[in-house]
Design a protein around this motif. Structure first.
Motif, PDB file in Angstrom:
ATOM      1  N   PHE A  24       1.470  -1.244   0.420  1.00 50.25           N
ATOM      2  CA  PHE A  24       2.045  -0.204   0.895  1.00 50.25           C
ATOM      3  C   PHE A  24       2.874  -0.388   2.154  1.00 50.25           C
ATOM      4  O   PHE A  24       3.456   0.402   2.782  1.00 50.25           O
ATOM      5  N   LEU A  62       6.328   4.919   6.262  1.00 46.54           N
ATOM      6  CA  LEU A  62       5.252   5.563   6.484  1.00 46.54           C
ATOM      7  C   LEU A  62       5.085   6.238   8.114  1.00 46.54           C
ATOM      8  O   LEU A  62       5.792   5.601   8.818  1.00 46.54           O
ATOM      9  N   THR A  63       4.625   7.098   8.245  1.00 44.58           N
ATOM     10  CA  THR A  63       4.338   7.515   9.597  1.00 44.58           C
ATOM     11  C   THR A  63       3.408   6.679  10.301  1.00 44.58           C
ATOM     12  O   THR A  63       2.681   5.957   9.699  1.00 44.58           O
ATOM     13  N   GLU A  64       3.409   6.890  11.554  1.00 49.82           N
ATOM     14  CA  GLU A  64       2.493   6.175  12.565  1.00 49.82           C
ATOM     15  C   GLU A  64       1.015   6.205  11.961  1.00 49.82           C
ATOM     16  O   GLU A  64       0.157   5.237  11.873  1.00 49.82           O
ATOM     17  N   LEU A  65       0.622   7.562  11.682  1.00 49.12           N
ATOM     18  CA  LEU A  65      -0.666   7.958  11.568  1.00 49.12           C
ATOM     19  C   LEU A  65      -1.036   7.176  10.160  1.00 49.12           C
ATOM     20  O   LEU A  65      -2.048   6.990   9.723  1.00 49.12           O
ATOM     21  N   GLU A  66      -0.231   7.554   8.995  1.00 50.72           N
ATOM     22  CA  GLU A  66      -0.613   6.726   7.722  1.00 50.72           C
ATOM     23  C   GLU A  66      -0.580   5.190   7.826  1.00 50.72           C
ATOM     24  O   GLU A  66      -1.466   4.749   7.314  1.00 50.72           O
ATOM     25  N   LEU A  67       0.296   4.610   8.787  1.00 52.89           N
ATOM     26  CA  LEU A  67       0.052   3.351   8.908  1.00 52.89           C
ATOM     27  C   LEU A  67      -1.186   2.909   9.569  1.00 52.89           C
ATOM     28  O   LEU A  67      -1.936   2.043   9.184  1.00 52.89           O
ATOM     29  N   GLN A  68      -1.547   3.684  10.578  1.00 55.75           N
ATOM     30  CA  GLN A  68      -3.017   3.349  11.181  1.00 55.75           C
ATOM     31  C   GLN A  68      -3.907   3.382   9.977  1.00 55.75           C
ATOM     32  O   GLN A  68      -5.118   2.805  10.101  1.00 55.75           O
ATOM     33  N   ASN A  69      -4.086   4.543   9.350  1.00 56.52           N
ATOM     34  CA  ASN A  69      -4.923   4.678   8.336  1.00 56.52           C
ATOM     35  C   ASN A  69      -5.026   3.733   7.324  1.00 56.52           C
ATOM     36  O   ASN A  69      -5.992   3.243   6.864  1.00 56.52           O
ATOM     37  N   LEU A  70      -3.916   3.233   6.814  1.00 50.74           N
ATOM     38  CA  LEU A  70      -3.622   2.237   5.971  1.00 50.74           C
ATOM     39  C   LEU A  70      -4.262   0.893   6.581  1.00 50.74           C
ATOM     40  O   LEU A  70      -5.095   0.229   5.780  1.00 50.74           O
TER      41      LEU A  70
END
Length: 60
Positions: free
Chosen positions: A59, A4-12
């Motif tokens: 995830f 996961l990208t950093e942005l995807e991780l933050q959103n998750l």
């Protein structure tokens, strides 16, 4: 599983926290409800929030 990208991780994480808060609120509303149908409605909403949160956590 792909990274996961950093942005995807933050959103998750943001989504998971949101569902956790929703679950807590729905449980509180269910406990306070006098009407049995209203109580069941909030209990089901709390359960749904919990299930969604668990699915999102897969995830991580």
């Amino acid at each position: 599983m792909s990274d996961l990208t950093e942005l995807e991780l933050q959103n998750l994480r943001h989504l998971i926290v949101g569902y956790e808060l929703t679950q807590d609120k729905m449980q509180d509303y269910a406990q306070r409800a006098q009407d049995q149908q209203v109580k069941q409605f909030f209990q089901k909403a709390a359960q749904s929030s919990q299930q969604t949160k668990q699915q999102l956590m897969r995830f991580l």
